[in-house]
Design a protein around this motif. Structure first.
Motif, mmCIF file in Angstrom:
data_model
loop_
_atom_site.group_PDB
_atom_site.id
_atom_site.type_symbol
_atom_site.label_atom_id
_atom_site.label_comp_id
_atom_site.label_asym_id
_atom_site.label_seq_id
_atom_site.Cartn_x
_atom_site.Cartn_y
_atom_site.Cartn_z
ATOM 1 N N VAL A 185 0.829 -1.207 0.000
ATOM 2 C CA VAL A 185 0.000 0.000 0.000
ATOM 3 C C VAL A 185 0.861 1.253 0.000
ATOM 4 N N TYR A 186 0.274 2.323 -0.517
ATOM 5 C CA TYR A 186 0.880 3.659 -0.447
ATOM 6 C C TYR A 186 -0.015 4.512 0.440
ATOM 7 N N LEU A 187 0.538 4.959 1.555
ATOM 8 C CA LEU A 187 -0.248 5.684 2.543
ATOM 9 C C LEU A 187 0.452 6.966 2.958
ATOM 10 N N THR A 188 -0.309 8.007 3.221
ATOM 11 C CA THR A 188 0.236 9.205 3.846
ATOM 12 C C THR A 188 0.398 8.944 5.344
ATOM 13 N N HIS A 189 1.139 9.816 6.015
ATOM 14 C CA HIS A 189 1.366 9.643 7.451
ATOM 15 C C HIS A 189 0.053 9.701 8.228
ATOM 16 N N ASP A 190 -0.833 10.626 7.857
ATOM 17 C CA ASP A 190 -2.061 10.773 8.634
ATOM 18 C C ASP A 190 -2.978 9.564 8.474
ATOM 19 N N VAL A 191 -3.044 9.006 7.282
ATOM 20 C CA VAL A 191 -3.860 7.803 7.076
ATOM 21 C C VAL A 191 -3.238 6.615 7.807
ATOM 22 N N THR A 192 -1.909 6.525 7.780
ATOM 23 C CA THR A 192 -1.220 5.459 8.509
ATOM 24 C C THR A 192 -1.558 5.509 9.992
ATOM 25 N N GLU A 193 -1.460 6.697 10.580
ATOM 26 C CA GLU A 193 -1.745 6.842 12.010
ATOM 27 C C GLU A 193 -3.207 6.552 12.319
ATOM 28 N N ALA A 194 -4.089 6.947 11.418
ATOM 29 C CA ALA A 194 -5.512 6.689 11.636
ATOM 30 C C ALA A 194 -5.802 5.192 11.650
ATOM 31 N N LEU A 195 -5.216 4.453 10.706
ATOM 32 C CA LEU A 195 -5.429 3.009 10.657
ATOM 33 C C LEU A 195 -4.918 2.329 11.923
ATOM 34 N N ILE A 196 -3.743 2.731 12.365
ATOM 35 C CA ILE A 196 -3.184 2.146 13.587
ATOM 36 C C ILE A 196 -4.109 2.435 14.768
ATOM 37 N N GLY A 197 -4.573 3.668 14.863
ATOM 38 C CA GLY A 197 -5.447 4.048 15.965
ATOM 39 C C GLY A 197 -6.786 3.343 15.941
ATOM 40 N N GLN A 198 -7.207 2.888 14.763
ATOM 41 C CA GLN A 198 -8.490 2.181 14.624
ATOM 42 C C GLN A 198 -8.367 0.669 14.875
ATOM 43 N N ARG A 199 -7.215 0.230 15.316
ATOM 44 C CA ARG A 199 -6.956 -1.193 15.560
ATOM 45 C C ARG A 199 -7.067 -2.011 14.281
ATOM 46 N N ALA A 200 -6.629 -1.438 13.177
ATOM 47 C CA ALA A 200 -6.636 -2.178 11.918
ATOM 48 C C ALA A 200 -5.600 -3.294 11.923
ATOM 49 N N PHE A 201 -4.588 -3.158 12.792
ATOM 50 C CA PHE A 201 -3.482 -4.110 12.808
ATOM 51 C C PHE A 201 -3.272 -4.659 14.215
ATOM 52 N N ASN A 202 -2.766 -5.887 14.268
ATOM 53 C CA ASN A 202 -2.477 -6.515 15.562
ATOM 54 C C ASN A 202 -1.010 -6.408 15.956
ATOM 55 N N PHE A 203 -0.164 -6.178 14.977
ATOM 56 C CA PHE A 203 1.257 -5.965 15.249
ATOM 57 C C PHE A 203 1.796 -5.015 14.202
ATOM 58 N N ILE A 204 2.568 -4.032 14.658
ATOM 59 C CA ILE A 204 3.166 -3.045 13.756
ATOM 60 C C ILE A 204 4.665 -3.140 13.899
ATOM 61 N N ASN A 205 5.345 -3.397 12.790
ATOM 62 C CA ASN A 205 6.813 -3.408 12.788
ATOM 63 C C ASN A 205 7.303 -2.193 12.009
ATOM 64 N N PHE A 206 8.051 -1.342 12.690
ATOM 65 C CA PHE A 206 8.547 -0.106 12.075
ATOM 66 C C PHE A 206 10.060 -0.055 12.165
ATOM 67 N N THR A 207 10.713 0.234 11.056
ATOM 68 C CA THR A 207 12.146 0.488 11.027
ATOM 69 C C THR A 207 12.341 1.887 10.470
ATOM 70 N N GLY A 208 12.973 2.754 11.265
ATOM 71 C CA GLY A 208 13.140 4.133 10.815
ATOM 72 C C GLY A 208 13.703 5.002 11.918
ATOM 73 N N SER A 209 13.315 6.248 11.920
ATOM 74 C CA SER A 209 13.877 7.226 12.842
ATOM 75 C C SER A 209 13.273 7.108 14.234
ATOM 76 N N VAL A 210 13.954 7.694 15.206
ATOM 77 C CA VAL A 210 13.448 7.719 16.575
ATOM 78 C C VAL A 210 12.126 8.483 16.624
#
Length: 462
Positions: A185-210
């Protein structure tokens, strides 16, 4: 209005690829498809899921020429290095090999009175937010165990390597993995955060900045979704008095400069015992002078451009500040005429550095390394621990017992001896402090994408 996500090639500054970002309603529909597809995928036999993942990796290998060329255009790595297939194959194969044993129920008792055991079940939908520096390797670390364990996967790749997600899904779908089981998927930051906040996912793996990791944690707060974070690094190397000097120079400088220094576990600061310091610095300078900065498609190029000119700007600022504060730059940029003040950046070695300088404290993620002299192990340990990060460290010595003793006192996720910048799939990839938290690879990597479930079955009524 649909937002377009663009990859600007560091090779020539043009828009190399662009894709429309999903709207929130479309993203919610995507997540719902992943959720709906998960039970049927988990119900397939483990052996079938393993075979499909291995077939997907095999299909990816068939795309090697295309993938290597695209990586050069997207993030600047020279084509002479051939992509990331060795590591991808090793990691996927190892996780496949240990799956049956790792995921098997752990029986506590199976008697005429009780059957008690601990099982592991998939968490559900796994969301991978992958980085650009090693885009295939970092994705496969979670993708392979997540799918094998019975989860569905949604992949959001970094804008800089946006085509990687397309290649991975193309390969896995061609191998027979259902489209809704593994989605790019191609997502903007705000849509990404919204999906996470809506419990769309059970585990989130992020590699990136602090900062990115902190944003993910805030978005997931209260959802009780698991979060795995691999964030910044400032990995040190320590050359002890008994080290093989030539091996240390070759290993540490490669660890500092490979991929234009854009490695999660790249070497960013080196501490050398005072008895070897002068010789180490002399040989390190000679080593760097053999590098060839240039267009990544030219076969003689050993350094390509940094992935984005803004990344190179950060490194240039760190170097300039350090020199203004008393550091000495040992590499004349004129030796690297391809340095254009933009994404193409000459490598640099700094001495007369200290831990008050940004270049020795903040992540550089570029082809620069500071080298300091230390008088003994105690000074080296204090210096290596004097960092907000803790991913890996590299100790160069002939004494493995001493390396283990020192390693036990270091605030780090991995201790290397006589090597660096490497992931062993049999060992857990993890970090501490601002490097984040979580586990990938090894048997422990399966624990992130599964949950325990206890069974206490009483066979008698009295």
């Amino acid at each position: 209005m649909t937002k377009m996500i663009q990859c600007i090639s560091p090779v020539d500054g043009r828009v190399y690829a662009e894709r429309p970002a999903l709207s929130l309603p479309d993203a919610e529909e995507m997540a719902a498809r992943a959720r709906a597809a998960q039970p049927a995928w988990a119900a397939r036999p483990l052996e079938e899921r393993i075979a499909l993942v291995q077939a997907g990796v095999a299909k990816l290998n068939e795309m090697k020429d295309r993938v290597v060329e695209e990586l050069a255009w997207q993030m600047g790595r020279p084509t002479r290095f051939g992509g990331e297939f060795g590591g991808v194959n090793d990691r996927a194969n190892y996780m496949a090999e240990i799956a049956a044993e790792t995921l098997a129920p752990k029986v506590v008792e199976d008697s005429d009175k009780f059957r008690r055991y601990l099982a592991r079940e998939p968490v559900g939908v796994v969301f991978i937010i992958a980085p650009w520096n090693y885009p295939y390797l970092t994705t496969i670390n979670t993708l392979a165990p997540a799918l094998i364990a019975g989860n569905t996967v949604v992949l959001k790749h970094a804008t800089q390597t946006m085509l990687v997600g397309e290649r991975l899904t193309e390969a896995f779908h061609a191998a027979g993995v259902p489209e809704d089981v593994f989605q790019n998927v191609y997502l903007t930051h705000d849509v990404t955060e919204a999906l996470i906040g809506q419990r769309a996912f059970n585990f989130i793996n992020f590699t990136g900045s602090v900062n990115g990791g902190a944003t993910i944690e805030r978005a997931a707060a209260g959802t009780f979704a698991g979060v795995g974070l691999e964030l910044g690094g400032k990995d040190p190397g320590y050359v002890m008095a008994d080290a093989d000097l030539d091996a240390a120079v070759d290993g540490l400088m490669d660890g500092a400069m490979f991929n234009a220094g854009q490695c999660c576990c790249g070497i960013e600061r080196i501490y050398v015992h005072e008895s070897l310091y002068d010789a180490f610095v002399e040989k390190a300078v000679a080593w760097v002078k053999t590098l060839k900065l240039g267009n990544p498609f030219e076969p003689e190029s050993t350094l390509g451009p940094m992935a984005n000119k803004r990344f190179a700007h950060i490194v240039r600022d760190q170097i300039a500040e350090a020199v203004a504060e008393g550091a000495e730059a040992l590499i004349d940029p004129a030796l690297f005429p391809a340095d254009d003040g933009g994404a193409y950046l000459a490598p640099q070695i700094l001495v007369n550095v200290n831990h008050e300088m940004r270049v020795m404290r903040e992540e550089s993620f570029g082809p620069v390394v500071g080298i300091m002299s230390v008088k003994d192990d105690e000074e080296a340990i204090a210096a290596m621990n004097d960092s907000p990060y803790g991913l890996t460290c590299s100790i160069w010595t002939a004494d493995p017992d001493k390396a283990a003793e020192i390693g036990a006192r270091l605030e780090t996720g991995t201790v290397f001896m006589n090597r660096c910048d490497y992931l062993d799939p049999a060992l857990c990839w993890t970090g501490c402090k601002d490097t984040g938290r979580g586990t990938a690879l090894s048997a422990l990597g399966y624990y992130s994408v599964t949950r325990p479930k206890s069974y206490h079955l009483k066979k008698v009524t009295k």
